[in-house]
Write an enzyme that holds these catalytic residues in place. Structure first.
Site, PDB file in Angstrom:
ATOM      1  N   GLU A 165       0.916  -1.144   0.081  1.00  0.00           N
ATOM      2  CA  GLU A 165       0.398   0.124  -0.023  1.00  0.00           C
ATOM      3  C   GLU A 165       0.704   0.768   0.385  1.00  0.00           C
ATOM      4  OE1 GLU A 165      -2.983   0.304   3.352  1.00  0.00           O
ATOM      5  OE2 GLU A 165      -3.804   2.090   2.437  1.00  0.00           O
ATOM      6  N   ASN A 209      -6.583   1.739   2.901  1.00  0.00           N
ATOM      7  CA  ASN A 209      -7.404   2.518   3.067  1.00  0.00           C
ATOM      8  C   ASN A 209      -7.431   3.881   1.829  1.00  0.00           C
ATOM      9  OD1 ASN A 209      -9.008   1.747   5.046  1.00  0.00           O
ATOM     10  ND2 ASN A 209      -7.321   2.181   6.934  1.00  0.00           N
ATOM     11  N   ASN A 246     -12.122  -0.706  -1.573  1.00  0.00           N
ATOM     12  CA  ASN A 246     -11.572  -1.300   0.108  1.00  0.00           C
ATOM     13  C   ASN A 246     -12.054  -0.779   1.452  1.00  0.00           C
ATOM     14  OD1 ASN A 246      -9.378  -2.355   2.427  1.00  0.00           O
ATOM     15  ND2 ASN A 246      -9.334  -0.124   2.830  1.00  0.00           N
ATOM     16  N   GLU A 247     -12.640  -1.958   2.650  1.00  0.00           N
ATOM     17  CA  GLU A 247     -12.800  -1.620   3.304  1.00  0.00           C
ATOM     18  C   GLU A 247     -14.129  -0.630   3.852  1.00  0.00           C
ATOM     19  OE1 GLU A 247     -10.196  -1.535   6.912  1.00  0.00           O
ATOM     20  OE2 GLU A 247      -9.205  -3.245   6.477  1.00  0.00           O
ATOM     21  N   TYR A 272      -6.349  -9.093  12.673  1.00  0.00           N
ATOM     22  CA  TYR A 272      -5.685  -7.904  12.323  1.00  0.00           C
ATOM     23  C   TYR A 272      -5.567  -9.010  14.368  1.00  0.00           C
ATOM     24  CZ  TYR A 272      -4.425  -5.727   8.515  1.00  0.00           C
ATOM     25  OH  TYR A 272      -3.650  -4.716   6.925  1.00  0.00           O
ATOM     26  N   GLU A 315      -6.748  -9.096   4.021  1.00  0.00           N
ATOM     27  CA  GLU A 315      -5.645  -8.735   5.104  1.00  0.00           C
ATOM     28  C   GLU A 315      -5.311  -9.696   6.303  1.00  0.00           C
ATOM     29  OE1 GLU A 315      -5.896  -4.423   5.802  1.00  0.00           O
ATOM     30  OE2 GLU A 315      -6.634  -3.608   4.070  1.00  0.00           O
ATOM     31  N   GLN A 342       1.351  -6.303   5.916  1.00  0.00           N
ATOM     32  CA  GLN A 342       1.118  -6.036   4.421  1.00  0.00           C
ATOM     33  C   GLN A 342       2.925  -6.848   4.218  1.00  0.00           C
ATOM     34  OE1 GLN A 342       1.128  -1.569   3.614  1.00  0.00           O
ATOM     35  NE2 GLN A 342      -1.629  -2.100   4.202  1.00  0.00           N
TER      36      GLN A 342
HETATM   37  O1  AHR Z   1      -2.882  -2.345   6.645  1.00  0.00           O
HETATM   38  C1  AHR Z   1      -3.277  -1.720   7.143  1.00  0.00           C
HETATM   39  C2  AHR Z   1      -4.702  -0.950   6.916  1.00  0.00           C
HETATM   40  O2  AHR Z   1      -5.754  -1.555   7.197  1.00  0.00           O
HETATM   41  C3  AHR Z   1      -5.364  -0.726   5.486  1.00  0.00           C
HETATM   42  O3  AHR Z   1      -5.395   0.152   4.333  1.00  0.00           O
HETATM   43  C4  AHR Z   1      -6.731  -0.600   5.739  1.00  0.00           C
HETATM   44  O4  AHR Z   1      -7.521  -1.423   4.293  1.00  0.00           O
HETATM   45  C5  AHR Z   1      -6.930  -1.665   6.972  1.00  0.00           C
HETATM   46  O5  AHR Z   1      -7.742  -1.301   7.506  1.00  0.00           O
END
Ligand code: AHR
Length: 501
Positions: free
Chosen positions: A27, A72, A172-173, A244, A292, A351
């Site tokens: 990203e 994002n 995205n999201e 995450y 992700e 990432q």
């Molecule tokens: O990976 C970091 C961020 O986490 C990404 O930009 C977003 O999609 C997620 O919230």
């Protein structure tokens, strides 16, 4: 006497090993692109400004598909800013990460970087502040062979051959209030459906990923997927999942069992997608793109209250330094993705470089491997053939967050062509080693080829700039095979990979 028993047989095949499970994510965020993969003044930089020492590590990591350019970031991005002569590219405010975007790297450079690393490019289009037309434009620029305005522009910019990008994320999201252009499920589902149908008019074989939830703790989790898929089901191929994990309040036991949340996440989204399939009397199946996933000490970042001053270029953002425990959990999450690879058919470790990443760099300096690099690289290298879901008999322990959790978790792969197999294991026990017996008679196991373990007396040991090789994989000398049964001892809080003939 063993502490856990695992049985492997060829009737428990989940799916062929899918290389797309070993994807990652680049990203425009912090120092992932600028001062990460790209640093034109670095001694190893090539003519595009890409660091070749980083390229070597990416190849060693064995990542496959790379999602780009966000995240994002994509919700404020104008792809055309990043093509054409570099000196003419505009500088922009990146609202997502409060940074300066110079556009020195864009689609053409990144496509070349993917070629250099042997990766498959997976693109995301901006559905936060843009719509159908801009998605069609970037698709034409990337994939059309020639003879149209945008494909000819690509050729004029030095890339006559189309990039043939197969996978495209529809935004995205979009469920997250932090997302630029955040929408409710109805609005996003309709926009995603319109965009997907138009993109498939260009190429019906594209593989399109509609945004699912940005976490299983989102208040709309489940319902978001249902509504979005009811609008878009027939035009999309995947629904995304993002997760995450982190150790919270010193609760290592729960953290080590994080894969239970990932199991729940996958089961919920599969059930919801199949519910929509049946409700719509559809004959196609929408699979999951876990695009992700990682360990991320997000609470600490949020609580630190650091407000970025100004609009810095390549600031040090989200540069988590990972421990042995983090690597064990990451290895376990990969085990979970493999176990569910009949429905999770694409995944991206978020990432790749510097930003919550397995690879770290210093400007004009070294590139090195974080602890989390090792289980990812070894799994990507050793998993071949077909995935086998093992039958595991193990004691459990009690966690505050998930209740009872198995002390040992595992998945296996077997490649009939070469006659070799691999078993990936974690021991979540914080105090005791555990000896595991793996019955691989059905696979004809005769000898151990490799036995590699990641563990340390200090579960919080890390690799840092000043101590880059503190943690790594070591040979596990306890592994052996007798009459088709493999025995191996797993140290406390450890991840192990075995390959056998
Ligand atoms: O990976 C970091 C961020 O986490 C990404 O930009 C977003 O999609 C997620 O919230």
């Amino acid at each position: 006497m063993s502490d856990a028993q695992i049985a492997l047989d060829l009737t428990a095949i989940v799916a062929p090993v899918n290389r797309r499970l070993f994807g990652s994510f680049v990203e425009h965020l912090g120092r992932c692109v600028y001062d990460g993969i790209y640093e034109p003044t670095h001694p190893t930089a090539n003519e595009d400004g890409f660091r070749l020492d980083v390229v070597d590590l990416v190849q060693e990591l064995g990542s496959s598909t790379i999602r780009y350019p966000g995240g994002n970031f994509v919700s404020g991005y104008r792809w055309e800013d990043g093509v054409g002569p570099r000196s003419e590219r505009p500088k922009r405010l990146d609202l997502a990460w409060h940074s300066l975007e110079t556009n020195e790297v864009g689609l053409d450079e990144f496509a070349r970087w993917c070629k250099l690393t042997g990766s498959e490019l997976m693109m995301a289009v901006n559905l936060g502040t843009r719509g159908v037309l801009e998605a069609l434009d970037v698709l034409e620029y990337a994939n059309h062979p020639g003879g149209t305005a945008l494909s000819d522009l690509r050729a004029a910019n030095g890339s006559p051959e189309p990039y043939n990008v197969r996978m495209w994320c529809l935004g995205n999201e979009m469920d997250g209030p932090w997302q630029i252009g955040h929408m409710n499920a109805e609005d996003y589902g309709k926009l995603a459906a319109r965009t997907a149908s138009a993109m498939k008019m260009v190429d019906p074989k594209l593989e399109l990923v509609v945004c699912g939830s940005s976490g299983s703790s989102m208040p709309t989790f489940g319902e978001w997927e249902r509504v979005v898929l009811e609008h878009s089901y027939e035009s999309v191929d995947y629904v995304s999942c993002h997760a995450y994990y982190q150790e919270r309040k010193g609760d290592l036991g729960s953290f080590l069992a994080s894969s239970l949340d990932m199991e729940y996440f996958i089961a919920t989204v599969v059930t919801t997608a199949d519910h929509v399939k049946n409700k719509l009397h559809s004959t196609k199946t929408v699979n999951l793109s876990f695009d992700e996933w990682n360990i991320w000490y997000l609470d600490e970042h949020n609580e630190s209250g650091v407000i970025t001053e100004g609009w810095p270029y390549a600031p040090r953002l989200l540069e988590d330094v990972y421990t042995v425990a983090d690597a064990v959990v990451l290895g376990n999450l990969l085990i979970t993705l493999l176990k569910n690879s009949d429905r999770v058919t694409s995944a991206s470790l978020a990432q790749l470089v510097n930003v919550i990443a397995p690879i770290m760099t210093e400007p004009n300096g070294d590139a090195w491997r974080q602890t989390t690099f090792f289980p990812f690289a070894a799994t990507s290298r050793l998993a071949k053939g077909e995935v086998i879901k093992p039958r595991i008999t193990t004691a459990q322990y009690e966690t505050d967050v998930y209740g009872p959790a198995d002390l040992v978790d595992s998945v296996a792969t077997f490649d009939r062509t070469s006659g070799t197999g691999a078993v990936f294991l974690v021991n979540r026990d914080q105090h005791e080693s555990r000896t595991v017996e793996i019955d691989a008679t059905a696979l004809g196991a005769t000898g151990i080829l490799e036995a590699l373990t990641l563990s340390d007396d200090d579960v919080y040991a890390k690799n840092t700039r000043d101590d880059q090789d503190r943690v790594g994989l070591v040979d596990n000398g306890s592994a052996g095979v007798v009459e088709g049964t493999i025995t191996v001892t797993l140290p406390p809080v450890s991840w192990t990979a075995l390959s056998f003939a």
